[in-house]
Design an enzyme around this catalytic site. Structure first.
Site: not given
Length: 204
Positions: A24-27, A99
């Site tokens: 949902y983010g920087t990946l 993570e």
């Protein structure tokens, strides 16, 4: 009991233990940590499945350095948009390391997802706080298409405080606009740990 769709992907027969990971983010594609997934895709340790959204509402917020956090507080926030990947055991170990799962940065937990329309994430309006989608369209989601995956949630040690710190306002999608002010890992003060950054952010 809702039937769960099972995704079959053509991988080596001996590589059956793949995990579905909701990013949902920087990946995500086009964001700062996507190069890790690109590496894993090159080595056959990850494959892109498609665009999905959470079947329940969760808070998606930004913490220190505009780092995104999904909080395991179902019922708050909005349905969150992101990308689904199928990841090998080796790929999962790399992602867990990124993570900080052993260092209590994030924890990898189950999450239920629904397919999202192509391009939906670009059109998600984070400003519009009256969430019609979640209020009126609960009946619109066809049953039987729930996909069970896992996501990296903010660790429960600081999730509630992070929600309060954000004024209990969540995002629907981590977009380019939210990355304004994002500081890459290597550019942050190196004498502080990620948890130090979180503590400082929460105490500001």
């Amino acid at each position: 009991m809702v039937a769960e769709t099972v995704h079959h992907h053509n991988h080596d027969a001996n590589d059956g233990n793949r995990t579905l990971i909701f990013s949902y983010g920087t990946l995500k594609r086009g964001f700062s940590n996507h190069n890790l997934l690109q590496d894993l895709i090159r080595t056959g340790d990850a494959s892109f499945i498609g665009l999905y959204k959470t079947s329940h509402s969760y808070p998606l917020v930004c913490g220190p350095y505009r780092v995104p956090f999904l909080l395991n507080l179902p019922g708050s926030g909005h349905k969150v948009h992101g990308e689904l990947y199928s990841v090998s055991a080796r790929g999962l170990a790399r992602m867990d390391e990124l993570e900080g799962t052993t260092r209590h940065h994030y924890e990898r937990l189950p999450i239920k997802l629904l397919p999202a329309e192509e391009g939906a994430d670009e059109n998600v309006n984070n400003e519009d706080q009256v969430n019609l989608e979640d209020e009126t369209m609960m009946t619109e989601d066809a049953p039987g298409v729930l996909t069970c995956a896992e996501a990296y949630f903010a660790h429960s040690n600081y999730a509630v405080e992070m929600w309060k710190k954000n004024g209990k306002r969540g995002l629907r999608c981590y977009t380019k606009k939210e990355t304004k002010g994002y500081v890459k890992r290597g550019d942050r003060p190196q004498h502080l740990t990620f948890l130090d950054h979180i503590r400082l952010f929460l105490s500001e």
